[in-house]
Design a protein around this motif. Structure first.
Motif: not given
Length: 185
Positions: A25-43, A172-178
């Motif tokens: 859901f992108g709660w607590f400064g997270g990447p949400g589904r779209a960001g997590t999907e991008g990370m999974m694709e990169a991995l 490695p992919p970075q999260d919203s905090a770098g």
């Protein structure tokens, strides 16, 4: 000791719920589904949408089960699976130390949930209240083994996704905090 186990379950389980909801859901400064999907694709965890959703659900549900002390060996196994995948896909090349993006934190969490599977969630748990608590060395080893095996299965299945599409990030992919992300962690 039951109070200490309750505190431990609430802390670790609650943090896993938070981490899972960051992905979903992108709660607590997270990447949400779209960001997590991008990370999974990169991995190269394909299909990325499926792996992103499963990682978020596993962390959220596993954390909630752990916090409640319900189906504790199942929770330990699920959380071990996502932590093992995180080590394998993100942290292993960086060595052991967390300061270098390494795997020490994930390994500590695996050790902690495995120890909880061995000792049981304690008297202040739903497992105890419902009379379904399972614990001991065999339970701990089964939870650990199932989690590791699930990680190997997930990575093997991901390797069969969308042939011909490659992605090999130089870092490695970075999260919203770098910070380096933890695939499924």
């Amino acid at each position: 000791m039951s109070v200490a186990r309750l505190g431990f379950r609430l802390l670790v389980g609650g943090l896993f719920v938070g981490h899972g909801t960051q992905k979903l859901f992108g709660w607590f400064g997270g990447p949400g589904r779209a960001g997590t999907e991008g990370m999974m694709e990169a991995l190269q965890m394909r299909p990325a949408k499926v792996h992103a959703t499963l990682a978020g659900i596993t962390e959220t549900a596993g954390g909630a089960l752990l916090a409640a002390g319900l189906a504790t060996p199942v929770a330990a196994s699920a959380l071990t699976g996502v932590m093992t995948t995180s080590i394998r896909k993100v942290h292993l090349p960086n060595g052991p130390w967390n300061a270098n993006g390494g795997w020490e934190y994930n390994a500590v969490l695996i050790g902690a949930v495995t120890a909880l599977a061995e000792t049981g969630p304690g008297d202040l748990s739903l497992d105890s209240l419902l009379g379904i608590e399972r614990r001991g060395p065999a339970v701990a080893l089964a939870a650990l083994g199932a989690g590791v095996a699930t990680s190997f299965l997930a990575v093997a299945v991901a390797g069969r996704g969308r042939p011909g599409v490659t992605s090999s990030p130089s870092a490695p992919p970075q999260d919203s905090a770098g910070d380096p992300t933890t695939a499924g962690a």
